[in-house]
Write an enzyme that holds these catalytic residues in place. Structure first.
Site, short mmCIF file in Angstrom:
data_model
loop_
_atom_site.label_atom_id
_atom_site.label_comp_id
_atom_site.label_asym_id
_atom_site.label_seq_id
_atom_site.Cartn_x
_atom_site.Cartn_y
_atom_site.Cartn_z
N CYS A 203 0.86 -1.03 -0.01
CA CYS A 203 0.43 -0.36 0.03
C CYS A 203 0.92 0.78 0.31
CB CYS A 203 -1.09 -0.24 1.39
SG CYS A 203 -0.27 -0.24 3.15
N HIS A 335 -1.84 0.38 7.34
CA HIS A 335 -2.11 0.36 6.66
C HIS A 335 -2.38 2.16 5.66
CE1 HIS A 335 -4.44 -0.16 2.57
NE2 HIS A 335 -5.35 0.48 2.83
N ASP A 356 -8.43 4.43 -1.95
CA ASP A 356 -7.61 2.69 -1.11
C ASP A 356 -6.56 1.89 -1.81
OD1 ASP A 356 -6.75 1.35 0.59
OD2 ASP A 356 -8.83 1.22 1.58
#
Length: 422
Positions: A203, A335, A356
């Protein structure tokens, strides 16, 4: 040890009887007087003896018993100490074993267990897809060849990219009349989601690609990005961060990764993004929202900071403000996401718009349709009550650095790279 006098404690040996009669006769009385036999009382248990030798033997038994008892106590103490030592060693061994297992678990979780990186994971996941019948062998070989070409060039293959979402949002908000009072949007941003090669750990890299995609569309950053004209692949980004470390950025953070990212599945965070951007002469800062600032563990000051970031120099009366501001990197434990805008509702509440990396391109492409509605925006919208992690960090871009400013920030990063919001 020679027997002691029961009256004064003096060692008397074999002459105990003479000693007692000579020194303490007045306590015993003269032999043969009083019409009765002379009696001797044990000073330790008050037993009465009729003979001094008997008393001596009796007292010796007391002394031997006392000596044996003391020795027994010492042996009991030694045994207890030995058992405690063994228990301490057992607990220490178990604790060390738990710590090793936890460390290995963390290494696996953060991609530092030498199990390979993007390439190895990509190939393993494709092999699983073939084994499960979800991918044909010819597709496996084609995607493998494409992946190898991407790795060789250092350029992302673009297969997880979705472009045009910001433009679609701008059109949507122009026609939205329900509850949005004003909205501020970043400059154009491409969305990137995780692939078979970085699922579960990529991520941070994908969010960097999103931020970079916006900077590459802004002529202000042309000079400092002249060597990075296309979006780099994840292994290339890892090498770029290593280059920043070699320049001297964030030595403490580099040591956490043993100065090596390439070929691993290591997670990265705000400090690595800051180091990489600054090494490219892109002016940015880390803001650390290290504790909640609102009820129920919320972070209203985070929302207020982002509103101020986008609304500065954009105070006009337009409902939809398409700013020239780059998107913001947003990190929390486990995250990270990319902030691409912020809504202000008619009731004055705020709502962030987030890209995201965990959201697939299929879902993102639904936002490009002409009939987009508020339901589709659930993918992006996050209200104050939705962000309740203990701590957040953001990396915000705001211009270009001179070579001297870059050197100064490199030096400063060796001490401190973030500003904490009280």
């Amino acid at each position: 040890a020679p027997p002691e006098c029961p009256f004064c404690g003096e060692a008397a040996g074999r002459e105990l009887e003479e000693h007692v009669r000579a020194r303490h006769g007045h306590l015993l009385g003269a032999p043969g007087t009083g019409g009765g036999e002379q009696l001797y009382e044990c000073p330790m248990c008050s037993l009465t003896c009729t003979n001094i030798q008997i008393l001596e033997e009796h007292v010796d038994l007391h002394l031997e018993e006392h000596s044996f008892s003391e020795g027994g106590n010492i042996r009991d103490l030694e045994l207890a100490q030995q058992l405690q030592t063994e228990e301490d060693e057992r607990q220490r061994s178990e604790e060390e074993k738990r710590e090793r297992e936890e460390f290995k678990k963390l290494q696996r979780q953060y991609g530092l267990d030498n199990s390979g990186g993007f390439k190895q994971q990509f190939l393993r996941n494709m092999e699983r897809e073939v084994d499960r019948g979800r991918m044909q062998p010819f597709e496996y070989h084609k995607r493998k060849a494409d992946m190898m070409e991407s790795l060789a060039s250092g350029i992302d293959d673009g297969k997880t990219k979705t472009s045009g979402v910001i433009e679609a949002l701008c059109k949507y908000y122009q026609n939205e009349n329900k509850d949005v009072r004003r909205v501020w949007l970043s400059a154009g941003v491409d969305h990137f989601h995780s692939s078979l090669g970085d699922r579960g750990w990529g991520c941070g890299y994908r969010n960097f690609q999103m931020v970079l995609s916006s900077l590459l569309q802004n002529s202000v950053y042309n000079d400092c990005l002249r060597d990075t004209t296309l979006i780099p692949s994840i292994p290339k980004i890892q090498s770029m961060i290593e280059d920043a470390w070699r320049e001297g950025f964030d030595p403490h953070g580099a040591s956490h990764f043993n100065n090596r990212l390439h070929g691993s599945k290591a997670w990265i965070g705000a400090c690595e993004i800051y180091s990489l951007l600054t090494s490219l002469r892109i002016k940015c800062q880390i803001i650390d929202f290290h504790k909640p600032t609102g009820p129920m563990g919320t972070h209203p000051r985070l929302f207020e900071w982002i509103l101020n970031y986008y609304s500065t120099d954009n105070e006009g009366g337009a409902k939809v403000v398409c700013t020239s501001k780059p998107p913001i990197y947003l990190q929390h434990q486990g995250h990270s996401r990319t902030v691409v805008g912020i809504e202000e509702k008619k009731n004055k509440s705020l709502c962030l718009l987030l890209f995201d990396p965990g959201c697939s391109s299929q879902e993102m492409q639904k936002l490009l349709k002409q009939n987009i509605d508020g339901t589709g925006l659930k993918l992006l919208r996050k209200f104050v009550g939705s962000l309740k992690e203990k701590q957040y960090q953001i990396v915000a871009v705001d211009g270009v650095l001179s070579l001297e400013e870059k050197a100064a920030r490199c030096l400063a990063s060796q001490v401190l790279t973030s500003e904490k919001i009280p």
